[in-house]
Structure formats: structure tokens, C-alpha cells
Motif scaffolding. Structure first.
Motif, PDB file in Angstrom:
ATOM      1  N   LEU A 243       0.795  -1.136  -0.003  1.00 14.17           N
ATOM      2  CA  LEU A 243       0.134  -0.109  -0.049  1.00 14.17           C
ATOM      3  C   LEU A 243       0.881   1.152  -0.150  1.00 14.17           C
ATOM      4  O   LEU A 243       0.375   2.125  -0.491  1.00 14.17           O
ATOM      5  CB  LEU A 243      -1.080   0.110   1.174  1.00 14.17           C
ATOM      6  CG  LEU A 243      -1.894   1.222   1.220  1.00 14.17           C
ATOM      7  CD1 LEU A 243      -2.998   1.248   0.449  1.00 14.17           C
ATOM      8  CD2 LEU A 243      -2.565   1.159   2.618  1.00 14.17           C
ATOM      9  N   LYS A 244       1.952   1.112   0.495  1.00 14.44           N
ATOM     10  CA  LYS A 244       2.848   2.410   0.480  1.00 14.44           C
ATOM     11  C   LYS A 244       3.168   3.023  -0.711  1.00 14.44           C
ATOM     12  O   LYS A 244       3.354   4.123  -0.772  1.00 14.44           O
ATOM     13  CB  LYS A 244       4.193   1.816   1.237  1.00 14.44           C
ATOM     14  CG  LYS A 244       4.159   1.645   2.664  1.00 14.44           C
ATOM     15  CD  LYS A 244       5.775   1.599   3.278  1.00 14.44           C
ATOM     16  CE  LYS A 244       5.612   1.317   4.875  1.00 14.44           C
ATOM     17  NZ  LYS A 244       5.441  -0.467   4.945  1.00 14.44           N
ATOM     18  N   GLU A 245       3.072   2.134  -1.868  1.00 14.28           N
ATOM     19  CA  GLU A 245       3.301   2.621  -2.927  1.00 14.28           C
ATOM     20  C   GLU A 245       2.428   3.830  -3.410  1.00 14.28           C
ATOM     21  O   GLU A 245       2.668   4.656  -3.990  1.00 14.28           O
ATOM     22  CB  GLU A 245       3.104   1.654  -4.202  1.00 14.28           C
ATOM     23  CG  GLU A 245       3.970   0.649  -3.937  1.00 14.28           C
ATOM     24  CD  GLU A 245       3.717  -0.695  -4.985  1.00 14.28           C
ATOM     25  OE1 GLU A 245       2.853  -0.575  -6.158  1.00 14.28           O
ATOM     26  OE2 GLU A 245       3.865  -1.916  -4.686  1.00 14.28           O
ATOM     27  N   LEU A 246       1.193   3.625  -2.869  1.00  7.03           N
ATOM     28  CA  LEU A 246       0.104   4.509  -3.183  1.00  7.03           C
ATOM     29  C   LEU A 246      -0.171   5.708  -2.424  1.00  7.03           C
ATOM     30  O   LEU A 246      -1.062   6.592  -2.534  1.00  7.03           O
ATOM     31  CB  LEU A 246      -1.478   3.654  -3.177  1.00  7.03           C
ATOM     32  CG  LEU A 246      -1.455   2.627  -4.429  1.00  7.03           C
ATOM     33  CD1 LEU A 246      -2.406   1.659  -4.051  1.00  7.03           C
ATOM     34  CD2 LEU A 246      -1.986   3.549  -5.578  1.00  7.03           C
ATOM     35  N   ILE A 247       0.457   5.670  -1.046  1.00  4.56           N
ATOM     36  CA  ILE A 247       0.386   6.959  -0.157  1.00  4.56           C
ATOM     37  C   ILE A 247       1.492   7.888  -0.627  1.00  4.56           C
ATOM     38  O   ILE A 247       2.540   7.793  -0.651  1.00  4.56           O
ATOM     39  CB  ILE A 247       0.582   6.172   1.226  1.00  4.56           C
ATOM     40  CG1 ILE A 247      -0.279   5.013   1.652  1.00  4.56           C
ATOM     41  CG2 ILE A 247       0.431   7.358   2.065  1.00  4.56           C
ATOM     42  CD1 ILE A 247      -1.905   5.551   1.290  1.00  4.56           C
ATOM     43  N   ARG A 248       0.867   9.356  -0.767  1.00  9.36           N
ATOM     44  CA  ARG A 248       1.816  10.184  -0.986  1.00  9.36           C
ATOM     45  C   ARG A 248       2.350  10.682   0.441  1.00  9.36           C
ATOM     46  O   ARG A 248       1.713  11.123   1.269  1.00  9.36           O
ATOM     47  CB  ARG A 248       0.935  11.315  -1.430  1.00  9.36           C
ATOM     48  CG  ARG A 248       1.683  12.692  -1.934  1.00  9.36           C
ATOM     49  CD  ARG A 248       1.096  13.662  -2.940  1.00  9.36           C
ATOM     50  NE  ARG A 248       1.157  12.917  -4.228  1.00  9.36           N
ATOM     51  CZ  ARG A 248       0.587  13.366  -5.230  1.00  9.36           C
ATOM     52  NH1 ARG A 248      -0.184  14.676  -5.081  1.00  9.36           N
ATOM     53  NH2 ARG A 248       0.509  12.916  -6.449  1.00  9.36           N
ATOM     54  N   SER A 249       3.741  11.022   0.384  1.00 11.33           N
ATOM     55  CA  SER A 249       4.163  11.351   1.542  1.00 11.33           C
ATOM     56  C   SER A 249       3.876  12.842   1.918  1.00 11.33           C
ATOM     57  O   SER A 249       3.665  13.453   0.827  1.00 11.33           O
ATOM     58  CB  SER A 249       5.947  11.333   1.430  1.00 11.33           C
ATOM     59  OG  SER A 249       6.368  12.152   0.647  1.00 11.33           O
TER      60      SER A 249
ATOM     61  N   ARG B 166      -3.793  13.098  -7.798  1.00 14.66           N
ATOM     62  CA  ARG B 166      -4.867  13.285  -6.650  1.00 14.66           C
ATOM     63  C   ARG B 166      -4.128  13.897  -5.488  1.00 14.66           C
ATOM     64  O   ARG B 166      -3.101  13.656  -5.073  1.00 14.66           O
ATOM     65  CB  ARG B 166      -5.376  11.950  -6.390  1.00 14.66           C
ATOM     66  CG  ARG B 166      -5.992  11.271  -7.411  1.00 14.66           C
ATOM     67  CD  ARG B 166      -6.286   9.639  -7.101  1.00 14.66           C
ATOM     68  NE  ARG B 166      -4.941   8.980  -7.339  1.00 14.66           N
ATOM     69  CZ  ARG B 166      -4.913   7.616  -6.672  1.00 14.66           C
ATOM     70  NH1 ARG B 166      -6.129   7.010  -6.357  1.00 14.66           N
ATOM     71  NH2 ARG B 166      -3.696   7.182  -6.321  1.00 14.66           N
ATOM     72  N   ALA B 167      -5.118  14.441  -4.420  1.00 11.22           N
ATOM     73  CA  ALA B 167      -4.442  14.492  -3.205  1.00 11.22           C
ATOM     74  C   ALA B 167      -4.135  13.369  -2.292  1.00 11.22           C
ATOM     75  O   ALA B 167      -4.994  12.553  -2.692  1.00 11.22           O
ATOM     76  CB  ALA B 167      -5.561  15.359  -2.407  1.00 11.22           C
ATOM     77  N   TRP B 168      -3.455  13.373  -1.569  1.00 12.81           N
ATOM     78  CA  TRP B 168      -2.965  12.401  -0.686  1.00 12.81           C
ATOM     79  C   TRP B 168      -2.323  11.060  -1.175  1.00 12.81           C
ATOM     80  O   TRP B 168      -1.755  10.098  -0.460  1.00 12.81           O
ATOM     81  CB  TRP B 168      -4.321  12.164   0.188  1.00 12.81           C
ATOM     82  CG  TRP B 168      -5.036  13.108   0.580  1.00 12.81           C
ATOM     83  CD1 TRP B 168      -4.628  14.232   0.904  1.00 12.81           C
ATOM     84  CD2 TRP B 168      -6.438  13.188   0.536  1.00 12.81           C
ATOM     85  NE1 TRP B 168      -5.591  15.134   1.211  1.00 12.81           N
ATOM     86  CE2 TRP B 168      -6.723  14.750   1.036  1.00 12.81           C
ATOM     87  CE3 TRP B 168      -7.532  12.269   0.289  1.00 12.81           C
ATOM     88  CZ2 TRP B 168      -8.082  15.165   1.157  1.00 12.81           C
ATOM     89  CZ3 TRP B 168      -8.898  12.728   0.456  1.00 12.81           C
ATOM     90  CH2 TRP B 168      -9.305  14.217   0.944  1.00 12.81           C
ATOM     91  N   ARG B 169      -2.570  10.539  -2.246  1.00 17.15           N
ATOM     92  CA  ARG B 169      -2.232   9.345  -2.945  1.00 17.15           C
ATOM     93  C   ARG B 169      -1.325   9.699  -4.226  1.00 17.15           C
ATOM     94  O   ARG B 169      -1.562  10.511  -5.045  1.00 17.15           O
ATOM     95  CB  ARG B 169      -3.606   8.466  -3.378  1.00 17.15           C
ATOM     96  CG  ARG B 169      -4.174   8.279  -1.990  1.00 17.15           C
ATOM     97  CD  ARG B 169      -5.557   7.494  -2.315  1.00 17.15           C
ATOM     98  NE  ARG B 169      -5.391   5.915  -2.660  1.00 17.15           N
ATOM     99  CZ  ARG B 169      -5.471   5.032  -1.946  1.00 17.15           C
ATOM    100  NH1 ARG B 169      -5.681   5.331  -0.638  1.00 17.15           N
ATOM    101  NH2 ARG B 169      -5.172   3.652  -2.278  1.00 17.15           N
ATOM    102  N   ASN B 170      -0.445   8.720  -4.303  1.00 12.87           N
ATOM    103  CA  ASN B 170       0.604   8.721  -5.389  1.00 12.87           C
ATOM    104  C   ASN B 170      -0.294   8.154  -7.010  1.00 12.87           C
ATOM    105  O   ASN B 170      -1.187   7.514  -6.657  1.00 12.87           O
ATOM    106  CB  ASN B 170       1.693   8.071  -5.150  1.00 12.87           C
ATOM    107  CG  ASN B 170       2.627   8.603  -4.244  1.00 12.87           C
ATOM    108  OD1 ASN B 170       2.772   9.730  -4.160  1.00 12.87           O
ATOM    109  ND2 ASN B 170       3.302   7.815  -3.231  1.00 12.87           N
ATOM    110  N   GLY B 171       0.238   8.662  -8.123  1.00  9.18           N
ATOM    111  CA  GLY B 171      -0.168   8.093  -9.169  1.00  9.18           C
ATOM    112  C   GLY B 171      -1.302   8.855  -9.770  1.00  9.18           C
ATOM    113  O   GLY B 171      -2.133   9.402  -9.052  1.00  9.18           O
TER     114      GLY B 171
END
Lengths: 256, 256
Positions: A243-249, B166-171
């Protein structure tokens, strides 16, 4: 090859301690849906949480000081707010009816994903049961995947999804909260387009793009289809996804 | 009925003035993909924009004062910034490489959706061509749908999609920027769950959930599949749909 998403009928009501994999494989048998290497099984968060016994009754919750304060602004039951805060790392925003938090597992969502619909338990206050998200949905997905392999020797991907609201746009969309074997992000950076330019900024949130359509097929008003079988996912499975891949820091996020 | 997403092969390169509907119907014939009442045709923004001639060469753009200022912060070509500002109502955030705006058509996105990959034109600066989003993608979708009906008498839904961060998430995920015949939002409020509770806050962004999976199938590195045909969408088509359904009003948005 087309992408197909098939909802699984014949799923029984899930109870704490149930072996989800066995129940799903039985339902797939009953539905005559074969499962093959490379397929992805998408699970609604709710059945994973129920199997893991993540039900809480508000009569067993005592609201602390912070919960009492937040409850005034958010106009929610302070005991529910206490649960939301326990499940969260940080409160981002609030207004009456909604508290936007960073969940313990890293993603941002409303009310820590705690759900009341299609949740009922036993006892004198059957209407006060709430369902928390799985403790660690990534871990749940990995265990589910390993159990499928152990039982039938098929290499599947697993997504656990929930419905989340979004900034800027109305309505909820299905979103990944745990995954195993499925790439969260597909990285196209450095690839060339049709004229030989290098593509930039091209990280595709493939797992979330699939989560949306799976959620669309599950519907929301009942639990008849908490499982979707996906065939034709256009990328290879990936062993070490997270899931870490998808979470923006936080420091990369302009909207925290 | 399963949800099926099939990419259309055999699509030619699109040029300004092309009749997209005719080209797509021809490609569907060549691919032996039948189109039936209730199907949804999902179009990548890029082919709609190209057909509408939305190509601009930076040599023809003069940056104004605001563009010059923004370009310093965003570290972009001031002429490109000028285009982004012309296509936008408001700048929400910026940092080097990205300007988050509210597009003229109401949605929030990076750099007004202006694209450089897979874009090349004629002339002495073939590398300076950029592609703007369709002028009014909702209108483009409505016209496309009407033209399908006029040519073959089939009642389809149409989505025009783009890939947004998107806000909060990568990609990036595929997202609806124009639609016709497809419900943007499916409203489940007031319906009852399996225990008879009223569902609250349950607006499903059905069009966006489908846009994600369609985008997944189109891929990003080439234009081989700018069209996806969807069968088995789980809700009825809706005559009077609009992108407005999907846009959160400013006063309801906690992240503006």
C-alpha cells in the motif's frame, strides 16, 4: 484480452473467525467462476473486517477529552469520535458530520473508515455496533493470497478496497486499502511516447483504477457482491507490492 | 452480467477536423466489436482534443505579466504557463513543475490538463506543440452520442476521460471530464441496507469508477487504445447527465 469483472454471488454472511478464503472458493465453485493464475480477487473491506472481528459496540467505548471536544465540532457521538481518533494518526479537517483523518495505515479518509451500514451484532444495543477497518489490510491481503496458494496452488493478486470520498469531486470511489501481488503503481517514467519523447510524471495508480470498477460492481446498498473476480488485468502480477506505493508522503502533498 | 472493457485496436492517428464517430465505428467493425444499446464508449481526451484542433505551438503564445511571475515559481516555460492560465479559472497551488488549477470546465487538475506527450505538429518547431483539453468536453460527449445515434441508431453512453493526480495518494487515475448518457453520480441516499437502516452519504461517483478502469486499459505510453468499449455497466443510462454532478462546489470543499 478484455478486462472482465465478475461479481461473486452465493457469498454467505460473514462472521468473526470465518475462513474467508474457504468461503470464497466455495462460492466461486457454486457460481462456476474458475480462478486462474494472474486473476485478481477484489474484496470489500467489510467482509475482511467482519472475519477479523473488528466489530465494536459503542456501549463499550469511553470518550476521552479530545473526543469530547472533537465531537462538539463534528456533531457526532463522542464514543464514535473516540473510535475514530484511536484509529487515526492525525485529524486533517472537520465539519459537522465528517472528520477527515490520516488512518493508522497511512491513507487519508473520512471518519477513519468506520462503518455502520450493514453492521449489526447481538446484545441489548444491536444498533450501536460499528465496524472498524482491518487492522492492517496489506497484511490481510498477503495472508489471503498465501492461503489461496496453499489451498489450490493458484497465483492470484488480492485487493482489499473501500469507498472513499475525494477532494474537489462529489461522490465516493472504490480505493485500495490493502494489496498483495498486484502492483499499486505502474511506473512509466523513462519510457518513450510515439514520437520518442521521454514520458515524465507518469506513475499510474493501477490498483486504484481497478478498485474503482470493482467497487462499481459491488454496489453499496447490500452485501450481495462483496467479492469481484478480475481477469485480464493488463500488467503482470508483482510479488513485493505494498500500500505504501499508493500513499503520497506528507512533504510531497500540497493538500494536507 | 460481468463488466467487460475492451480496447479498440485499429484506430488511426487523429487529425484536426476528423469525424471521430465515423473513425471509431469503422475501427469497431474492423475489430469485430459490436456496439449495442446500453454500451458505453470511453474516449481518451487526447483524441477528442486532436479532432477538435486544440493544438497550440508555443511560438504563437505571448506570456503576460501573471504568467511570467507564475513561471518563476513553477519553473516552467512562461508561454506554457500563459496557456495554463488562459485555460483556468483559478490557481490553487503551485510548486516547481506543477500548477494545480481549477480548469475552465470546473474540475481541479494539474497544469490545466495541457499535454505534450504524443503531440507533434508541423512547422519549424515541431517539439513546441501542446494539446489543450477539449473546449467543453460535456458538449463534445453529447455531440458524439447524438452522432452515434444518427449514424447507426444505437443508444450508447459516452465518457471522455483524462488521467489526473490526486490529493493524498500517488499516481494518476482516469477521471471523467465530460459525459453523456452515463450517470455521473448514482444516489443511494434513502435506500435501506440489509438491516433496514437508511444509508447516508452514499453518492457513488459511478462515472469516475468506470473511468479508472477504462484508463487502466488504455495505458499511457502510446495511443494504441484511446477507445474502450464497456458492456455490463450496472446502472441504466441517464438522458440528462452532466459533469456538474461530479464537481464539488467550492463551499463544500474542505481542500481548496
Amino acid at each position: 484480452m478484455p478486462l472482465t469483472l465478475t461479481t461473486l454471488r452465493n457469498m454467505p454472511e460473514i462472521h468473526p473467525g470465518d475462513n474467508l478464503v474457504e468461503l470464497i472458493l466455495e462460492a466461486m465453485d457454486a457460481d462456476h467462476v474458475p480462478v486462474e493464475d494472474g486473476d485478481i480477487l477484489v474484496l470489500a473491506q467489510k467482509i475482511v473486517s467482519k472475519a477479523e472481528g473488528r466489530l465494536v459496540n459503542l456501549v463499550d467505548v469511553e470518550a476521552g477529552d479530545q473526543a469530547l471536544q472533537v465531537a462538539q465540532v463534528a456533531q457526532k457521538d463522542p464514543r464514535l469520535v473516540e473510535l475514530i481518533l484511536q484509529e487515526s494518526r492525525e485529524v486533517l479537517r472537520m465539519r459537522p458530520g465528517v472528520i477527515i483523518v490520516e488512518h493508522r495505515n497511512g491513507f487519508v479518509c473520512a471518519n477513519a473508515g468506520i462503518d455502520h451500514s450493514n453492521v449489526r451484532g447481538e446484545g441489548k444495543d444491536p444498533q450501536l455496533w460499528y465496524l472498524l477497518l482491518p487492522k492492517d489490510a496489506d497484511q490481510s491481503a498477503r495472508e489471503f493470497r498465501a492461503e489461496v496458494w496453499r489451498l489450490i496452488g493458484v497465483n492470484v493478486g488480492v485487493l482489499i478496497i473501500d469507498s472513499h470520498g475525494r477532494a474537489w469531486r462529489n461522490g465516493t470511489v472504490g480505493i485500495t486499502i490493502g494489496l498483495a501481488g498486484v502492483p499499486g503503481i505502474v511506473d512509466m517514467r523513462g519510457m518513450q511516447d510515439m514520437y520518442g519523447y521521454r514520458l515524465q510524471n507518469t506513475l499510474i495508480a493501477a490498483a486504484d483504477e481497478l478498485a474503482g470498477a470493482a467497487s462499481l460492481m459491488m454496489g453499496q446498498a447490500d452485501e450481495k457482491s462483496p467479492v469481484v473476480i478480475v481477469k485480464g488485468f493488463p500488467y503482470p502480477l508483482k510479488e513485493s507490492s505494498s500500500l505504501k506505493e499508493l500513499i503520497r508522503s506528507k512533504d510531497q502533498d500540497l493538500f494536507r
